[in-house]
Scaffold this motif. Sequence first.
Motif, PDB file in Angstrom:
ATOM      1  N   ASN A 129     -16.566  33.709  20.925  1.00  0.00           N
ATOM      2  CA  ASN A 129     -15.416  33.008  20.323  1.00  0.00           C
ATOM      3  C   ASN A 129     -15.793  32.056  19.192  1.00  0.00           C
ATOM      4  O   ASN A 129     -15.106  31.060  18.961  1.00  0.00           O
ATOM      5  CB  ASN A 129     -14.608  32.269  21.393  1.00  0.00           C
ATOM      6  N   SER A 130     -16.869  32.355  18.513  1.00  0.00           N
ATOM      7  CA  SER A 130     -17.195  31.570  17.319  1.00  0.00           C
ATOM      8  C   SER A 130     -16.174  31.886  16.235  1.00  0.00           C
ATOM      9  O   SER A 130     -15.716  33.024  16.121  1.00  0.00           O
ATOM     10  CB  SER A 130     -18.594  31.928  16.794  1.00  0.00           C
ATOM     11  N   ASP A 131     -15.828  30.883  15.468  1.00  0.00           N
ATOM     12  CA  ASP A 131     -14.985  31.145  14.302  1.00  0.00           C
ATOM     13  C   ASP A 131     -15.836  31.750  13.192  1.00  0.00           C
ATOM     14  O   ASP A 131     -15.407  32.678  12.508  1.00  0.00           O
ATOM     15  CB  ASP A 131     -14.326  29.842  13.825  1.00  0.00           C
ATOM     16  N   ILE A 132     -17.040  31.215  13.026  1.00  0.00           N
ATOM     17  CA  ILE A 132     -17.966  31.697  12.001  1.00  0.00           C
ATOM     18  C   ILE A 132     -19.364  31.783  12.595  1.00  0.00           C
ATOM     19  O   ILE A 132     -19.801  30.882  13.306  1.00  0.00           O
ATOM     20  CB  ILE A 132     -17.979  30.758  10.774  1.00  0.00           C
ATOM     21  N   ILE A 133     -20.056  32.881  12.275  1.00  0.00           N
ATOM     22  CA  ILE A 133     -21.481  33.007  12.581  1.00  0.00           C
ATOM     23  C   ILE A 133     -22.206  33.191  11.252  1.00  0.00           C
ATOM     24  O   ILE A 133     -21.870  34.091  10.479  1.00  0.00           O
ATOM     25  CB  ILE A 133     -21.785  34.190  13.512  1.00  0.00           C
ATOM     26  N   HIS A 134     -23.172  32.325  11.005  1.00  0.00           N
ATOM     27  CA  HIS A 134     -24.037  32.420   9.814  1.00  0.00           C
ATOM     28  C   HIS A 134     -25.404  32.831  10.323  1.00  0.00           C
ATOM     29  O   HIS A 134     -25.957  32.196  11.220  1.00  0.00           O
ATOM     30  CB  HIS A 134     -24.101  31.069   9.101  1.00  0.00           C
ATOM     31  N   MET A 155     -19.278  46.379   5.610  1.00  0.00           N
ATOM     32  CA  MET A 155     -18.806  46.108   6.970  1.00  0.00           C
ATOM     33  C   MET A 155     -17.912  44.863   7.029  1.00  0.00           C
ATOM     34  O   MET A 155     -17.447  44.483   8.099  1.00  0.00           O
ATOM     35  CB  MET A 155     -20.001  45.912   7.914  1.00  0.00           C
ATOM     36  N   GLY A 156     -17.727  44.209   5.905  1.00  0.00           N
ATOM     37  CA  GLY A 156     -16.894  43.007   5.871  1.00  0.00           C
ATOM     38  C   GLY A 156     -17.653  41.717   6.115  1.00  0.00           C
ATOM     39  O   GLY A 156     -17.051  40.672   6.341  1.00  0.00           O
ATOM     40  N   ILE A 157     -18.977  41.776   6.035  1.00  0.00           N
ATOM     41  CA  ILE A 157     -19.813  40.583   6.212  1.00  0.00           C
ATOM     42  C   ILE A 157     -19.874  39.851   4.867  1.00  0.00           C
ATOM     43  O   ILE A 157     -20.092  40.467   3.825  1.00  0.00           O
ATOM     44  CB  ILE A 157     -21.242  40.973   6.654  1.00  0.00           C
ATOM     45  N   ILE A 158     -19.706  38.543   4.898  1.00  0.00           N
ATOM     46  CA  ILE A 158     -19.849  37.719   3.695  1.00  0.00           C
ATOM     47  C   ILE A 158     -21.342  37.542   3.425  1.00  0.00           C
ATOM     48  O   ILE A 158     -22.117  37.303   4.358  1.00  0.00           O
ATOM     49  CB  ILE A 158     -19.170  36.349   3.885  1.00  0.00           C
ATOM     50  N   LYS A 184     -27.056  22.409   1.945  1.00  0.00           N
ATOM     51  CA  LYS A 184     -25.818  22.200   1.175  1.00  0.00           C
ATOM     52  C   LYS A 184     -25.190  23.529   0.790  1.00  0.00           C
ATOM     53  O   LYS A 184     -23.968  23.699   0.868  1.00  0.00           O
ATOM     54  CB  LYS A 184     -26.091  21.353  -0.066  1.00  0.00           C
ATOM     55  N   LYS A 185     -26.012  24.495   0.389  1.00  0.00           N
ATOM     56  CA  LYS A 185     -25.519  25.829   0.022  1.00  0.00           C
ATOM     57  C   LYS A 185     -24.900  26.523   1.225  1.00  0.00           C
ATOM     58  O   LYS A 185     -23.817  27.110   1.130  1.00  0.00           O
ATOM     59  CB  LYS A 185     -26.663  26.653  -0.567  1.00  0.00           C
ATOM     60  N   VAL A 186     -25.569  26.482   2.369  1.00  0.00           N
ATOM     61  CA  VAL A 186     -25.051  27.105   3.588  1.00  0.00           C
ATOM     62  C   VAL A 186     -23.730  26.449   3.985  1.00  0.00           C
ATOM     63  O   VAL A 186     -22.751  27.135   4.287  1.00  0.00           O
ATOM     64  CB  VAL A 186     -26.088  27.036   4.733  1.00  0.00           C
ATOM     65  N   ALA A 187     -23.686  25.124   3.971  1.00  0.00           N
ATOM     66  CA  ALA A 187     -22.449  24.412   4.318  1.00  0.00           C
ATOM     67  C   ALA A 187     -21.314  24.781   3.358  1.00  0.00           C
ATOM     68  O   ALA A 187     -20.171  24.972   3.788  1.00  0.00           O
ATOM     69  CB  ALA A 187     -22.692  22.899   4.315  1.00  0.00           C
ATOM     70  N   GLU A 188     -21.631  24.903   2.087  1.00  0.00           N
ATOM     71  CA  GLU A 188     -20.624  25.267   1.078  1.00  0.00           C
ATOM     72  C   GLU A 188     -20.052  26.663   1.359  1.00  0.00           C
ATOM     73  O   GLU A 188     -18.834  26.866   1.321  1.00  0.00           O
ATOM     74  CB  GLU A 188     -21.290  25.233  -0.303  1.00  0.00           C
ATOM     75  N   VAL A 189     -20.918  27.623   1.658  1.00  0.00           N
ATOM     76  CA  VAL A 189     -20.471  28.987   1.943  1.00  0.00           C
ATOM     77  C   VAL A 189     -19.637  29.015   3.229  1.00  0.00           C
ATOM     78  O   VAL A 189     -18.614  29.712   3.304  1.00  0.00           O
ATOM     79  CB  VAL A 189     -21.677  29.948   2.020  1.00  0.00           C
ATOM     80  N   ILE A 190     -20.053  28.258   4.227  1.00  0.00           N
ATOM     81  CA  ILE A 190     -19.303  28.192   5.488  1.00  0.00           C
ATOM     82  C   ILE A 190     -17.933  27.559   5.256  1.00  0.00           C
ATOM     83  O   ILE A 190     -16.915  28.066   5.744  1.00  0.00           O
ATOM     84  CB  ILE A 190     -20.118  27.431   6.556  1.00  0.00           C
ATOM     85  N   ARG A 191     -17.887  26.476   4.518  1.00  0.00           N
ATOM     86  CA  ARG A 191     -16.593  25.833   4.224  1.00  0.00           C
ATOM     87  C   ARG A 191     -15.662  26.778   3.485  1.00  0.00           C
ATOM     88  O   ARG A 191     -14.470  26.832   3.755  1.00  0.00           O
ATOM     89  CB  ARG A 191     -16.814  24.568   3.403  1.00  0.00           C
ATOM     90  N   GLU A 192     -16.217  27.511   2.529  1.00  0.00           N
ATOM     91  CA  GLU A 192     -15.408  28.473   1.772  1.00  0.00           C
ATOM     92  C   GLU A 192     -14.861  29.559   2.696  1.00  0.00           C
ATOM     93  O   GLU A 192     -13.689  29.935   2.607  1.00  0.00           O
ATOM     94  CB  GLU A 192     -16.233  29.075   0.630  1.00  0.00           C
ATOM     95  N   ALA A 235     -14.334  29.273   5.849  1.00  0.00           N
ATOM     96  CA  ALA A 235     -13.384  28.655   6.786  1.00  0.00           C
ATOM     97  C   ALA A 235     -11.978  28.564   6.201  1.00  0.00           C
ATOM     98  O   ALA A 235     -10.997  28.569   6.955  1.00  0.00           O
ATOM     99  CB  ALA A 235     -13.880  27.279   7.207  1.00  0.00           C
ATOM    100  N   LYS A 236     -11.870  28.509   4.881  1.00  0.00           N
ATOM    101  CA  LYS A 236     -10.531  28.457   4.249  1.00  0.00           C
ATOM    102  C   LYS A 236      -9.720  29.697   4.609  1.00  0.00           C
ATOM    103  O   LYS A 236      -8.494  29.606   4.710  1.00  0.00           O
ATOM    104  CB  LYS A 236     -10.674  28.352   2.728  1.00  0.00           C
ATOM    105  N   CYS A 237     -10.379  30.806   4.796  1.00  0.00           N
ATOM    106  CA  CYS A 237      -9.683  32.059   5.145  1.00  0.00           C
ATOM    107  C   CYS A 237      -9.210  32.052   6.603  1.00  0.00           C
ATOM    108  O   CYS A 237      -8.406  32.904   6.993  1.00  0.00           O
ATOM    109  CB  CYS A 237     -10.586  33.249   4.898  1.00  0.00           C
ATOM    110  N   LEU A 238      -9.716  31.139   7.408  1.00  0.00           N
ATOM    111  CA  LEU A 238      -9.320  31.057   8.811  1.00  0.00           C
ATOM    112  C   LEU A 238      -8.057  30.250   9.013  1.00  0.00           C
ATOM    113  O   LEU A 238      -7.448  30.271  10.072  1.00  0.00           O
ATOM    114  CB  LEU A 238     -10.457  30.430   9.642  1.00  0.00           C
ATOM    115  N   GLU A 239      -7.677  29.481   7.985  1.00  0.00           N
ATOM    116  CA  GLU A 239      -6.529  28.589   8.125  1.00  0.00           C
ATOM    117  C   GLU A 239      -5.228  29.311   7.908  1.00  0.00           C
ATOM    118  O   GLU A 239      -5.091  30.313   7.311  1.00  0.00           O
ATOM    119  CB  GLU A 239      -6.677  27.431   7.134  1.00  0.00           C
TER     120      GLU A 239
END
Length: 187
Positions: A57-62, A136-139, A173-181, A183-187
């Motif tokens: 049930n993770s929202d995002i896995i990096h 496969m739809g992986i970012i 910072k780069k990883v956090a930026e990509v994760i935040r971006e 996450a916008k699609c989850l809202e």
Amino acid sequence: MKKLTLLGDSIRLLGYGTKVPELLKDEFEVFQPEDNCRFAKYTLRGVLIEWTKDIENSDIIHWNNGLWDICDLGDGVFTSKEEYIENMVRIAKLLKEKAKTVIFATTTPVTNDHPHNDNSVIIEYNNAIVPILRDMGIIINDLHSFVYPHIEEYIRKDDKIHLTGVGIDACAKKVAEVIREAAKCLE
């Protein structure tokens, strides 16, 4: 609060994984194994057994894998390109079942004089897996292209593979930026 899982080798464990939880503490509950996820088959085992409940049930896995797989200790790369692709696709399928969004970070470069890892092989493996995962739809978080122009500054001279303090900060910072971006699609 959203749930984030960080999986990966020592570039995560000793690197960006030391900073990302703090950078995202107000946005995500973060799980990451205390263990180095090492090579792809080791990560596959962890996803199937040790970490399966933690990443559910993770929202995002990096996630990242690659440096161990392309390591050559004198008798050829540890994991053939075909086996690497097969293992990575299996991991990707499992992660997609456990998370709404999956992000793959490309394998970071090493110094040009690393005794067991070669940047041309890293590029070859990245080029082989990225289109498949993207389909496969992986970012894709292209940490390789991010770090490569700054090898002298971002990669330690003593071990020729791990991130320096500056490299850790930049990659986190780069990883956090990509994760935040993402996450916008989850809202």
